[in-house]
Scaffold this active site. Structure first.
Site, mmCIF file in Angstrom:
data_model
loop_
_atom_site.group_PDB
_atom_site.id
_atom_site.type_symbol
_atom_site.label_atom_id
_atom_site.label_comp_id
_atom_site.label_asym_id
_atom_site.label_seq_id
_atom_site.Cartn_x
_atom_site.Cartn_y
_atom_site.Cartn_z
ATOM 1 N N HIS A 1 -7.065 -5.203 15.442
ATOM 2 C CA HIS A 1 -8.439 -4.699 15.365
ATOM 3 C C HIS A 1 -9.073 -4.786 16.757
ATOM 4 O O HIS A 1 -9.152 -5.862 17.343
ATOM 5 C CB HIS A 1 -9.218 -5.535 14.347
ATOM 6 N N ASP B 1 -12.343 -4.132 19.063
ATOM 7 C CA ASP B 1 -13.794 -3.971 18.984
ATOM 8 C C ASP B 1 -14.357 -3.369 20.266
ATOM 9 O O ASP B 1 -14.328 -3.995 21.321
ATOM 10 C CB ASP B 1 -14.440 -5.335 18.718
ATOM 11 N N MET C 1 -17.601 -2.094 22.155
ATOM 12 C CA MET C 1 -19.065 -2.251 22.134
ATOM 13 C C MET C 1 -19.664 -1.718 23.427
ATOM 14 O O MET C 1 -19.115 -1.949 24.505
ATOM 15 C CB MET C 1 -19.427 -3.730 21.990
ATOM 16 N N HIS D 1 -12.539 -0.057 16.268
ATOM 17 C CA HIS D 1 -13.872 -0.147 15.662
ATOM 18 C C HIS D 1 -14.898 0.178 16.747
ATOM 19 O O HIS D 1 -15.163 -0.651 17.616
ATOM 20 C CB HIS D 1 -14.030 -1.576 15.106
ATOM 21 N N MET E 1 -18.324 0.432 18.023
ATOM 22 C CA MET E 1 -19.735 0.055 17.853
ATOM 23 C C MET E 1 -20.485 0.654 19.031
ATOM 24 O O MET E 1 -20.951 -0.047 19.933
ATOM 25 C CB MET E 1 -19.851 -1.477 17.804
ATOM 26 N N ASP F 1 -15.047 -6.818 7.745
ATOM 27 C CA ASP F 1 -15.045 -7.365 9.109
ATOM 28 C C ASP F 1 -16.208 -8.322 9.315
ATOM 29 O O ASP F 1 -17.374 -7.923 9.201
ATOM 30 C CB ASP F 1 -15.153 -6.172 10.082
HETATM 31 C C1 DX5 Z 1 -18.081 -8.147 15.215
HETATM 32 C C2 DX5 Z 1 -16.720 -7.519 15.335
HETATM 33 C C3 DX5 Z 1 -15.667 -8.257 14.626
HETATM 34 C C4 DX5 Z 1 -15.429 -9.650 15.150
HETATM 35 C C5 DX5 Z 1 -15.012 -10.506 13.990
HETATM 36 O O1 DX5 Z 1 -19.026 -7.292 15.738
HETATM 37 O O2 DX5 Z 1 -16.760 -6.204 14.793
HETATM 38 O O3 DX5 Z 1 -14.450 -7.536 14.555
HETATM 39 O O4 DX5 Z 1 -14.468 -9.738 16.161
HETATM 40 O O5 DX5 Z 1 -14.930 -11.809 14.426
HETATM 41 P P1 DX5 Z 1 -14.971 -13.036 13.406
HETATM 42 O O6 DX5 Z 1 -13.797 -12.891 12.484
HETATM 43 O O7 DX5 Z 1 -14.892 -14.225 14.296
HETATM 44 O O8 DX5 Z 1 -16.265 -12.948 12.639
HETATM 45 ZN ZN ZN Z 2 -14.808 -5.206 14.347
#
Ligand code: DX5
Ligand code: ZN
Length: 227
Positions: free
Chosen positions: A35, A37, A39, A68, A70, A177
């Site tokens: 996964h 992330d 951002m 993902h 964001m 998530d």
């Molecule tokens: C949060 C991310 C998640 C994050 C989850 O904005 O989208 O994917 O890495 O991390 P944990 O499992 O530590 O909550």
């Molecule tokens: Zn995520």
């Protein structure tokens, strides 16, 4: 018989100066997806990685790359993420003005299209896109950071979504998530969730390889001996 849980460790909690070693460790642990992330500092109050890092990761692993996004205005970057080697590209419903167009654009690159909802976004916002989406990502924290606390309204939301998908006989994966750890993963899976992201729950454990195995075992209904 349900399919086993898909475990998707979030690299947000990895050690970024030895990313390849951490990826090898997750492969040894038989992680199903990675996964990733993304951002942008606009949609969420944090900045992480983009297409160059994803293409570097693509070069060293065959694992499914679950991206993902964001980010605000994701349409501008879908081609870049597709070319970087993402397998699943998930956008936030809150960031898309023309969601149907965005989903079709992701699919036009031969990628799986995911749509994500923040915890406070009504589930009904994805009802119309459900037949076109390959995956719905339900956030169980407000996106932006790892290590936050799980928001329990997820259980009700996941069960309702499961019903919608099953009643219409759709082929859509439910992913969750945020804040999932060994102590709540089986409850999340039993709410009808297919794929589960965990960042700090895996990386902050003393033995991440064993932790992935314990998480899979917990979802399969087994007793977990490792904490
Ligand atoms: C949060 C991310 C998640 C994050 C989850 O904005 O989208 O994917 O890495 O991390 P944990 O499992 O530590 O909550
Ligand atoms: Zn995520």
């Amino acid at each position: 018989m349900r399919k086993p849980a898909i475990i998707a460790p979030s690299l947000l909690s990895a050690n970024f100066v030895r990313l390849e070693e951490d990826i090898r460790m997750l492969e040894r642990g038989k992680a199903d997806w990675l996964h990733l992330d993304v951002m942008d500092g606009h949609f969420v109050p944090n900045i992480t990685i983009g297409p160059p890092v994803i293409s570097a990761i693509r070069a060293v692993t065959k694992l499914t790359l679950d991206c993902h996004l964001m980010i605000t205005d994701p349409d501008r970057y879908i081609e870049d993420f597709a070319k970087a080697g993402a397998d699943i590209i998930t956008v936030h419903v809150e960031a898309c003005t023309h969601l149907h167009r965005t989903v079709q654009r992701i699919k036009s690159f031969g990628k799986k299209a995911g749509v994500s909802l923040n915890p406070a976004t009504p589930l009904s916002f994805i009802k119309e896109i459900l037949p076109d989406a390959d995956l719905i990502l339900l956030m169980s924290v407000n996106p932006g950071f790892g290590g936050q606390q799980f928001i329990p309204s997820l259980f009700r939301r996941a069960s309702t979504l499961r019903q919608w998908i099953d009643t219409q006989n759709l082929n859509c994966t439910i992913e969750v998530d945020g804040g999932v750890k060994l102590d709540n993963i089986s409850e999340v899976y039993n709410a009808g969730v297919d794929a589960i992201v965990s960042g700090s729950g895996i990386f902050a454990s003393t033995d991440p390889v064993q932790m992935i195995a314990s998480m899979k075992e917990a979802c399969a209904g087994g007793l977990s001996v490792f904490v």
